[in-house]
Design a protein around this motif. Sequence first.
Motif, PDB file in Angstrom:
ATOM      1  N   LEU A   1      41.388  39.419   0.103  1.00 18.36           N
ATOM      2  CA  LEU A   1      41.192  38.103   0.731  1.00 18.36           C
ATOM      3  C   LEU A   1      42.496  37.425   1.117  1.00 18.36           C
ATOM      4  O   LEU A   1      42.487  36.447   1.885  1.00 18.36           O
ATOM      5  CB  LEU A   1      40.420  37.183  -0.233  1.00 18.36           C
ATOM      6  N   LEU A   2      43.604  37.926   0.612  1.00 21.56           N
ATOM      7  CA  LEU A   2      44.892  37.228   0.765  1.00 21.56           C
ATOM      8  C   LEU A   2      45.186  36.858   2.221  1.00 21.56           C
ATOM      9  O   LEU A   2      45.168  37.709   3.113  1.00 21.56           O
ATOM     10  CB  LEU A   2      46.021  38.114   0.222  1.00 21.56           C
ATOM     11  N   GLY A   3      45.449  35.570   2.431  1.00 16.60           N
ATOM     12  CA  GLY A   3      45.837  35.085   3.749  1.00 16.60           C
ATOM     13  C   GLY A   3      44.673  34.873   4.713  1.00 16.60           C
ATOM     14  O   GLY A   3      44.889  34.533   5.876  1.00 16.60           O
ATOM     15  N   ARG A   4      43.458  35.033   4.226  1.00 14.63           N
ATOM     16  CA  ARG A   4      42.307  34.939   5.142  1.00 14.63           C
ATOM     17  C   ARG A   4      41.521  33.643   4.903  1.00 14.63           C
ATOM     18  O   ARG A   4      41.470  33.135   3.781  1.00 14.63           O
ATOM     19  CB  ARG A   4      41.421  36.164   4.953  1.00 14.63           C
ATOM     20  N   PRO A   5      40.911  33.111   5.957  1.00 14.66           N
ATOM     21  CA  PRO A   5      40.139  31.880   5.798  1.00 14.66           C
ATOM     22  C   PRO A   5      38.847  32.129   5.026  1.00 14.66           C
ATOM     23  O   PRO A   5      38.110  33.075   5.357  1.00 14.66           O
ATOM     24  CB  PRO A   5      39.849  31.451   7.241  1.00 14.66           C
TER      25      PRO A   5
ATOM     26  N   VAL B   1      39.952  28.382  -8.018  1.00 11.46           N
ATOM     27  CA  VAL B   1      38.493  28.480  -8.164  1.00 11.46           C
ATOM     28  C   VAL B   1      38.190  29.483  -9.274  1.00 11.46           C
ATOM     29  O   VAL B   1      38.735  30.588  -9.295  1.00 11.46           O
ATOM     30  CB  VAL B   1      37.862  28.951  -6.830  1.00 11.46           C
ATOM     31  N   VAL B   2      37.312  29.081 -10.197  1.00 12.23           N
ATOM     32  CA  VAL B   2      37.017  29.921 -11.365  1.00 12.23           C
ATOM     33  C   VAL B   2      35.940  30.961 -11.059  1.00 12.23           C
ATOM     34  O   VAL B   2      36.021  32.104 -11.505  1.00 12.23           O
ATOM     35  CB  VAL B   2      36.556  29.036 -12.549  1.00 12.23           C
ATOM     36  N   ALA B   3      34.907  30.550 -10.310  1.00 11.69           N
ATOM     37  CA  ALA B   3      33.792  31.469 -10.036  1.00 11.69           C
ATOM     38  C   ALA B   3      33.116  31.061  -8.738  1.00 11.69           C
ATOM     39  O   ALA B   3      33.279  29.932  -8.275  1.00 11.69           O
ATOM     40  CB  ALA B   3      32.771  31.418 -11.183  1.00 11.69           C
ATOM     41  N   GLY B   4      32.345  31.973  -8.181  1.00 11.37           N
ATOM     42  CA  GLY B   4      31.574  31.626  -6.976  1.00 11.37           C
ATOM     43  C   GLY B   4      31.584  32.760  -5.973  1.00 11.37           C
ATOM     44  O   GLY B   4      32.323  33.727  -6.106  1.00 11.37           O
ATOM     45  N   HIS B   5      30.720  32.611  -4.973  1.00  9.05           N
ATOM     46  CA  HIS B   5      30.638  33.619  -3.918  1.00  9.05           C
ATOM     47  C   HIS B   5      31.594  33.227  -2.790  1.00  9.05           C
ATOM     48  O   HIS B   5      31.547  32.106  -2.303  1.00  9.05           O
ATOM     49  CB  HIS B   5      29.209  33.714  -3.394  1.00  9.05           C
ATOM     50  N   VAL B   6      32.437  34.156  -2.384  1.00 12.49           N
ATOM     51  CA  VAL B   6      33.397  33.869  -1.321  1.00 12.49           C
ATOM     52  C   VAL B   6      32.840  34.313   0.016  1.00 12.49           C
ATOM     53  O   VAL B   6      32.470  35.479   0.198  1.00 12.49           O
ATOM     54  CB  VAL B   6      34.728  34.612  -1.546  1.00 12.49           C
ATOM     55  N   GLU B   7      32.799  33.377   0.943  1.00 13.13           N
ATOM     56  CA  GLU B   7      32.397  33.693   2.307  1.00 13.13           C
ATOM     57  C   GLU B   7      33.664  33.824   3.134  1.00 13.13           C
ATOM     58  O   GLU B   7      34.527  32.932   3.110  1.00 13.13           O
ATOM     59  CB  GLU B   7      31.554  32.518   2.817  1.00 13.13           C
ATOM     60  N   LEU B   8      33.774  34.933   3.839  1.00 13.71           N
ATOM     61  CA  LEU B   8      34.947  35.160   4.676  1.00 13.71           C
ATOM     62  C   LEU B   8      34.679  34.528   6.044  1.00 13.71           C
ATOM     63  O   LEU B   8      33.686  34.842   6.685  1.00 13.71           O
ATOM     64  CB  LEU B   8      35.124  36.672   4.811  1.00 13.71           C
ATOM     65  N   LEU B   9      35.559  33.642   6.481  1.00 16.30           N
ATOM     66  CA  LEU B   9      35.271  32.901   7.709  1.00 16.30           C
ATOM     67  C   LEU B   9      35.775  33.595   8.963  1.00 16.30           C
ATOM     68  O   LEU B   9      35.465  33.160  10.080  1.00 16.30           O
ATOM     69  CB  LEU B   9      35.827  31.482   7.608  1.00 16.30           C
ATOM     70  N   ASP B  10      36.573  34.673   8.785  1.00 16.75           N
ATOM     71  CA  ASP B  10      37.038  35.400   9.985  1.00 16.75           C
ATOM     72  C   ASP B  10      36.367  36.759  10.123  1.00 16.75           C
ATOM     73  O   ASP B  10      36.847  37.629  10.824  1.00 16.75           O
ATOM     74  CB  ASP B  10      38.570  35.567   9.963  1.00 16.75           C
TER      75      ASP B  10
ATOM     76  N   VAL C   1      34.607  24.543  -1.351  1.00 20.16           N
ATOM     77  CA  VAL C   1      36.056  24.601  -1.116  1.00 20.16           C
ATOM     78  C   VAL C   1      36.335  25.509   0.081  1.00 20.16           C
ATOM     79  O   VAL C   1      35.929  26.674   0.104  1.00 20.16           O
ATOM     80  CB  VAL C   1      36.792  25.157  -2.363  1.00 20.16           C
ATOM     81  N   GLU C   2      37.066  24.963   1.065  1.00 19.98           N
ATOM     82  CA  GLU C   2      37.351  25.750   2.264  1.00 19.98           C
ATOM     83  C   GLU C   2      38.850  25.746   2.532  1.00 19.98           C
ATOM     84  O   GLU C   2      39.508  24.722   2.394  1.00 19.98           O
ATOM     85  CB  GLU C   2      36.588  25.133   3.448  1.00 19.98           C
ATOM     86  N   GLY C   3      39.403  26.883   2.886  1.00 21.54           N
ATOM     87  CA  GLY C   3      40.834  26.954   3.178  1.00 21.54           C
ATOM     88  C   GLY C   3      41.250  28.398   3.372  1.00 21.54           C
ATOM     89  O   GLY C   3      40.440  29.239   3.763  1.00 21.54           O
ATOM     90  N   VAL C   4      42.513  28.678   3.051  1.00 25.23           N
ATOM     91  CA  VAL C   4      43.023  30.038   3.196  1.00 25.23           C
ATOM     92  C   VAL C   4      43.249  30.613   1.793  1.00 25.23           C
ATOM     93  O   VAL C   4      43.835  29.944   0.931  1.00 25.23           O
ATOM     94  CB  VAL C   4      44.349  30.034   3.993  1.00 25.23           C
ATOM     95  N   ALA C   5      42.778  31.825   1.579  1.00 30.60           N
ATOM     96  CA  ALA C   5      42.970  32.457   0.264  1.00 30.60           C
ATOM     97  C   ALA C   5      44.462  32.693   0.051  1.00 30.60           C
ATOM     98  O   ALA C   5      45.117  33.361   0.857  1.00 30.60           O
ATOM     99  CB  ALA C   5      42.198  33.774   0.199  1.00 30.60           C
ATOM    100  N   ALA C   6      44.992  32.126  -1.039  1.00 36.80           N
ATOM    101  CA  ALA C   6      46.443  32.167  -1.250  1.00 36.80           C
ATOM    102  C   ALA C   6      46.802  32.988  -2.487  1.00 36.80           C
ATOM    103  O   ALA C   6      47.875  32.806  -3.067  1.00 36.80           O
ATOM    104  CB  ALA C   6      46.986  30.746  -1.375  1.00 36.80           C
ATOM    105  N   GLY C   7      45.914  33.870  -2.908  1.00 41.52           N
ATOM    106  CA  GLY C   7      46.250  34.774  -4.003  1.00 41.52           C
ATOM    107  C   GLY C   7      45.429  34.509  -5.254  1.00 41.52           C
ATOM    108  O   GLY C   7      44.576  33.629  -5.297  1.00 41.52           O
ATOM    109  N   ILE C   8      45.710  35.313  -6.270  1.00 42.80           N
ATOM    110  CA  ILE C   8      44.996  35.234  -7.550  1.00 42.80           C
ATOM    111  C   ILE C   8      46.017  34.779  -8.589  1.00 42.80           C
ATOM    112  O   ILE C   8      47.101  35.375  -8.694  1.00 42.80           O
ATOM    113  CB  ILE C   8      44.374  36.603  -7.883  1.00 42.80           C
ATOM    114  N   ASP C   9      45.690  33.714  -9.322  1.00 43.80           N
ATOM    115  CA  ASP C   9      46.698  33.160 -10.244  1.00 43.80           C
ATOM    116  C   ASP C   9      46.713  33.903 -11.582  1.00 43.80           C
ATOM    117  O   ASP C   9      45.940  34.847 -11.796  1.00 43.80           O
ATOM    118  CB  ASP C   9      46.549  31.635 -10.379  1.00 43.80           C
ATOM    119  N   GLU C  10      47.578  33.446 -12.495  1.00 42.81           N
ATOM    120  CA  GLU C  10      47.772  34.176 -13.758  1.00 42.81           C
ATOM    121  C   GLU C  10      46.547  34.127 -14.666  1.00 42.81           C
ATOM    122  O   GLU C  10      46.438  34.892 -15.622  1.00 42.81           O
ATOM    123  CB  GLU C  10      49.032  33.700 -14.503  1.00 42.81           C
ATOM    124  N   ALA C  11      45.569  33.244 -14.341  1.00 41.08           N
ATOM    125  CA  ALA C  11      44.329  33.204 -15.119  1.00 41.08           C
ATOM    126  C   ALA C  11      43.208  33.978 -14.420  1.00 41.08           C
ATOM    127  O   ALA C  11      42.066  33.982 -14.878  1.00 41.08           O
ATOM    128  CB  ALA C  11      43.905  31.749 -15.334  1.00 41.08           C
TER     129      ALA C  11
END
Length: 265
Positions: A219-223, A254-263, A229-239
């Motif tokens: 998902l990195l860098g993708r809308p 974001v802790v949990a949820g279904h990710v919809e890819l907008l592109d 919550v809507e935006g650009v995926a900016a990576g996976i954090d240390e948690a």
Amino acid sequence: MAPHDALDGESLRAAVSRTLGDRAGHVVLVETTASTNDDAKRAAVAGAPARSIFVADAQTAGRGRQGRVWHSPPGDNLYLSIVLRPEAPPTQFAPFALLVGVAVAEEIDAIGGSPAARIKWPNDVWVGDKKIAGILIEASIAGGRVASLVVGIGVNVHTASFPGELATIATSLALLGVVQRDRARLAAGIARRVCDAEARFATAGLAPFLGDVRGRDALLGRPVRVESVEGVAAGIDEAGRLVVRTEDAGDVPVVAGHVELLDAS
Ligand code: BTN
């Protein structure tokens, strides 16, 4: 439909013995079951040892996340559930699905899945933008501890064409041109990687895995949109949370949820 490989109890036990050796618990193969996760959960309650493995050729009530049905016809795919018994509090295991995703992706790469398999946070394995495997982890808690963790994994193996809308979102080892499509070996290889990851994760946490998890982030860098919550995926954090870079609220983990890819095309 006739099976494309010889998935039988003897081959499965031999393959698991080659990968897990005497660390393996029970190894159970059935022709048809409702759900291997349910079989594994029942066995775990009845005392099945850690690293017990349940495989079916077909499921009549295969389950995905969020109440979805997991398409489980006979002869085609891998339906695998692994019983783990981690000595750890439940909260610690929240990001464990990411490690299972890495384990499945590594095994797919090892048998020739190309281009590299990636993780679609939090529970899917993708090749390109298509899903090749899904993960459903179910914990049973007793006295504030994880009594057992059932790791359910479905991998699309021999399917040459998917029905309905699955055709646009799913792929399989066969469609990727992978020749070595032996479900017993695939199950044994994935089980070994998952069990190794669990042992390391229980003592060292997520930190040693972060490089691999981030290196396979589809998902990195993708809308994206995750719930509201809507935006650009900016990576996976240390948690293990997905960081979404939003216009209004900056970086939102974001802790949990279904990710919809907008592109998505
Ligand atoms: C998902 O992508 O939503 C998760 C799918 C998990 C499917 C596997 S197949 C083996 C195990 N048994 C089930 O009923 N589900 C999991």
